[in-house]
Design a protein around this motif. Structure first.
Motif, PDB file in Angstrom:
ATOM      1  N   HIS A  15       0.530  -1.313   0.202  1.00 23.77           N
ATOM      2  CA  HIS A  15      -0.175  -0.054   0.176  1.00 23.77           C
ATOM      3  C   HIS A  15       0.868   0.810   0.148  1.00 23.77           C
ATOM      4  O   HIS A  15       0.353   2.172  -0.172  1.00 23.77           O
ATOM      5  CB  HIS A  15      -0.826   0.274   1.120  1.00 23.77           C
ATOM      6  N   TYR A  21       4.933   2.403  -5.706  1.00 22.26           N
ATOM      7  CA  TYR A  21       4.435   2.129  -6.732  1.00 22.26           C
ATOM      8  C   TYR A  21       2.885   1.722  -7.024  1.00 22.26           C
ATOM      9  O   TYR A  21       3.062   0.358  -5.914  1.00 22.26           O
ATOM     10  CB  TYR A  21       5.148   2.302  -7.952  1.00 22.26           C
ATOM     11  N   ASP A  22       2.253   2.095  -7.911  1.00 19.66           N
ATOM     12  CA  ASP A  22       0.831   0.537  -7.811  1.00 19.66           C
ATOM     13  C   ASP A  22       0.594   0.616  -6.221  1.00 19.66           C
ATOM     14  O   ASP A  22      -0.140  -0.955  -6.448  1.00 19.66           O
ATOM     15  CB  ASP A  22       1.350  -0.536  -8.664  1.00 19.66           C
ATOM     16  N   VAL A  23       0.360   1.140  -5.561  1.00 19.97           N
ATOM     17  CA  VAL A  23      -0.476   1.453  -4.333  1.00 19.97           C
ATOM     18  C   VAL A  23      -2.018   0.460  -4.055  1.00 19.97           C
ATOM     19  O   VAL A  23      -2.869   0.945  -5.365  1.00 19.97           O
ATOM     20  CB  VAL A  23      -0.137   2.923  -2.941  1.00 19.97           C
ATOM     21  N   SER A  39      -4.821   4.384  -1.983  1.00 25.24           N
ATOM     22  CA  SER A  39      -3.493   5.825  -2.267  1.00 25.24           C
ATOM     23  C   SER A  39      -3.705   6.305  -1.193  1.00 25.24           C
ATOM     24  O   SER A  39      -4.282   6.444  -0.226  1.00 25.24           O
ATOM     25  CB  SER A  39      -4.387   6.475  -3.231  1.00 25.24           C
ATOM     26  N   GLY A  40      -2.941   7.628  -1.306  1.00 21.92           N
ATOM     27  CA  GLY A  40      -3.225   8.861   0.008  1.00 21.92           C
ATOM     28  C   GLY A  40      -1.510   8.511   0.668  1.00 21.92           C
ATOM     29  O   GLY A  40      -1.032   9.013   1.649  1.00 21.92           O
TER      30      GLY A  40
END
Length: 78
Positions: free
Chosen positions: A16, A19-21, A24-25
Protein backbone atom coordinates in the motif's frame (compact mmCIF):
# COMPACT_ATOMS: atom_id res chain seq x y z
CA UNK A 1 -1.55 -6.14 19.88
CA UNK A 2 -0.12 -9.58 19.21
CA UNK A 3 3.41 -9.46 17.73
CA UNK A 4 2.57 -11.83 14.84
CA UNK A 5 -0.51 -9.79 13.92
CA UNK A 6 1.55 -6.61 13.85
CA UNK A 7 4.15 -8.29 11.61
CA UNK A 8 1.35 -9.35 9.25
CA UNK A 9 0.09 -5.76 9.12
CA UNK A 10 3.60 -4.53 8.25
CA UNK A 11 3.85 -7.17 5.51
CA UNK A 12 0.53 -6.03 4.02
CA UNK A 13 1.58 -2.39 4.32
CA UNK A 14 4.33 -2.81 1.71
CA UNK A 15 1.57 -3.35 -0.87
CA UNK A 16 0.00 0.00 0.00
CA UNK A 17 3.00 2.30 -0.34
CA UNK A 18 5.29 3.26 -3.21
CA UNK A 19 4.12 2.62 -6.79
CA UNK A 20 0.91 0.76 -7.78
CA UNK A 21 -0.53 1.28 -4.32
CA UNK A 22 -3.56 -0.56 -3.03
CA UNK A 23 -4.63 2.43 -0.92
CA UNK A 24 -3.94 5.88 -2.35
CA UNK A 25 -2.62 8.70 -0.21
CA UNK A 26 -0.27 6.76 2.08
CA UNK A 27 3.18 8.34 2.34
CA UNK A 28 6.48 6.52 2.63
CA UNK A 29 7.23 8.47 5.80
CA UNK A 30 5.48 8.76 9.13
CA UNK A 31 4.11 6.22 11.56
CA UNK A 32 2.14 3.00 11.46
CA UNK A 33 1.00 2.46 15.01
CA UNK A 34 4.15 2.88 17.09
CA UNK A 35 6.42 1.88 14.20
CA UNK A 36 8.28 4.59 12.29
CA UNK A 37 8.57 4.17 8.52
CA UNK A 38 12.13 4.27 7.19
CA UNK A 39 11.51 5.06 3.53
CA UNK A 40 13.97 3.97 0.85
CA UNK A 41 15.77 6.76 -0.97
CA UNK A 42 15.15 7.54 -4.63
CA UNK A 43 18.59 6.12 -5.43
CA UNK A 44 17.82 2.90 -3.54
CA UNK A 45 14.51 2.51 -5.42
CA UNK A 46 16.08 2.91 -8.87
CA UNK A 47 14.88 0.04 -11.07
CA UNK A 48 12.56 -1.49 -8.48
CA UNK A 49 9.34 -0.81 -10.37
CA UNK A 50 10.71 -2.31 -13.60
CA UNK A 51 11.48 -5.49 -11.66
CA UNK A 52 8.19 -5.54 -9.74
CA UNK A 53 9.96 -5.08 -6.41
CA UNK A 54 9.27 -2.75 -3.49
CA UNK A 55 10.48 -2.69 0.11
CA UNK A 56 10.11 -0.47 3.13
CA UNK A 57 11.70 -0.68 6.57
CA UNK A 58 10.16 0.10 9.93
CA UNK A 59 11.81 1.08 13.19
CA UNK A 60 9.86 -0.99 15.72
CA UNK A 61 11.94 -0.06 18.76
CA UNK A 62 8.88 1.66 20.28
CA UNK A 63 6.59 -1.32 19.67
CA UNK A 64 6.04 -3.69 22.59
CA UNK A 65 7.70 -7.05 22.07
CA UNK A 66 10.34 -6.00 19.53
CA UNK A 67 13.22 -4.67 21.62
CA UNK A 68 14.92 -1.30 21.57
CA UNK A 69 16.96 -1.76 18.38
CA UNK A 70 14.29 -3.54 16.35
CA UNK A 71 13.87 -3.08 12.61
CA UNK A 72 11.50 -4.89 10.27
CA UNK A 73 11.76 -4.94 6.47
CA UNK A 74 8.62 -5.64 4.46
CA UNK A 75 8.85 -6.29 0.75
CA UNK A 76 6.71 -7.24 -2.18
CA UNK A 77 7.61 -8.69 -5.54
CA UNK A 78 9.90 -11.44 -6.66
Amino acid sequence: MDRDLFLAILAMDSYHRGYDVGISGLAETGQLGNATLLAPTTQQKAGWEDKGFYAIAYDVSNVTGFGTAGKVISYRGT
